[in-house]
Design a protein around this motif. Structure first.
Motif, short mmCIF file in Angstrom:
data_model
loop_
_atom_site.label_atom_id
_atom_site.label_comp_id
_atom_site.label_asym_id
_atom_site.label_seq_id
_atom_site.Cartn_x
_atom_site.Cartn_y
_atom_site.Cartn_z
N SER A 5 0.82 -1.00 -0.09
CA SER A 5 0.04 0.18 0.01
C SER A 5 0.92 1.08 -0.14
O SER A 5 1.99 1.19 0.28
CB SER A 5 -0.81 0.11 1.17
OG SER A 5 -1.69 -1.02 1.05
N TYR A 40 -11.53 -10.73 -4.24
CA TYR A 40 -11.00 -10.70 -2.61
C TYR A 40 -10.14 -11.80 -2.19
O TYR A 40 -9.36 -11.62 -1.49
CB TYR A 40 -12.20 -10.33 -1.63
CG TYR A 40 -11.88 -10.13 -0.53
CD1 TYR A 40 -11.61 -8.86 0.11
CD2 TYR A 40 -11.97 -11.06 0.52
CE1 TYR A 40 -11.16 -8.74 1.36
CE2 TYR A 40 -11.53 -10.86 1.94
CZ TYR A 40 -11.52 -9.64 2.48
OH TYR A 40 -10.86 -9.52 3.66
N ARG A 45 -7.90 -5.57 -2.43
CA ARG A 45 -8.56 -5.01 -1.21
C ARG A 45 -8.85 -3.47 -1.76
O ARG A 45 -9.40 -2.72 -0.96
CB ARG A 45 -7.66 -4.67 0.06
CG ARG A 45 -7.36 -6.10 0.41
CD ARG A 45 -8.45 -6.81 1.14
NE ARG A 45 -8.17 -8.00 1.73
CZ ARG A 45 -7.98 -9.35 1.27
NH1 ARG A 45 -8.50 -9.40 -0.10
NH2 ARG A 45 -7.91 -10.48 2.06
N THR A 72 -11.78 -1.90 5.86
CA THR A 72 -10.78 -2.91 5.50
C THR A 72 -10.29 -3.15 3.93
O THR A 72 -9.36 -3.69 3.53
CB THR A 72 -10.69 -4.41 6.18
OG1 THR A 72 -11.96 -5.01 5.48
CG2 THR A 72 -10.96 -4.62 7.64
N ILE A 73 -11.31 -2.51 3.22
CA ILE A 73 -11.20 -2.40 1.82
C ILE A 73 -11.32 -0.97 1.03
O ILE A 73 -11.67 0.01 2.04
CB ILE A 73 -12.05 -3.38 1.19
CG1 ILE A 73 -13.61 -2.98 1.55
CG2 ILE A 73 -11.87 -4.59 1.43
CD1 ILE A 73 -14.73 -3.54 0.71
#
Length: 123
Positions: A5, A40, A45, A72-73
């Protein structure tokens, strides 16, 4: 698959790679619902929809069926500025993580929409 991320200046993070529900799924909401669940499970995500492709309702249903915490997504969508309220109604997730408004020419009304959207719908 583990997707790294990027940390944003807001403190939130956005996955570097996302799953798009684009032209392959135009107006095929049931297919989008199923494939979101598969994506998923594969490790995605970040999920992306678009008003013009008619994928937002299926995207929202697919995420809802995952049964995971919404925060969480990362969910993003692209929409013409005249349809942004429709996105929230169709996707039915309470909020979007990111919204891309498209308009041929910027004007002051689009900035008012952005300010309202930020206060009301963005996490």
């Amino acid at each position: 698959m583990v997707v790294s991320s990027i940390k944003l200046n807001t403190g939130r993070s956005i996955p570097r790679v996302g799953f798009g529900t684009g032209t392959s799924f135009i107006n095929r909401g049931d297919d989008v619902t199923l494939v979101v669940q598969q994506a998923y499970q594969a490790g995605f995500r970040l999920f992306d929809g678009a008003t013009l492709y008619g994928t937002e309702e299926g995207l929202g249903q697919g995420i809802e069926k995952l049964g995971v915490e919404r925060n969480t997504i990362f969910v993003t969508s692209k929409t013409p500025d005249w349809a942004w309220t429709k996105v929230i109604q169709l996707i039915r997730l309470g909020f979007l993580s990111h919204l891309i408004l498209s308009r041929k020419f910027a004007n002051s009304s689009i900035f008012r929409v952005l300010l309202f959207f930020k206060k009301s719908y963005l996490f």
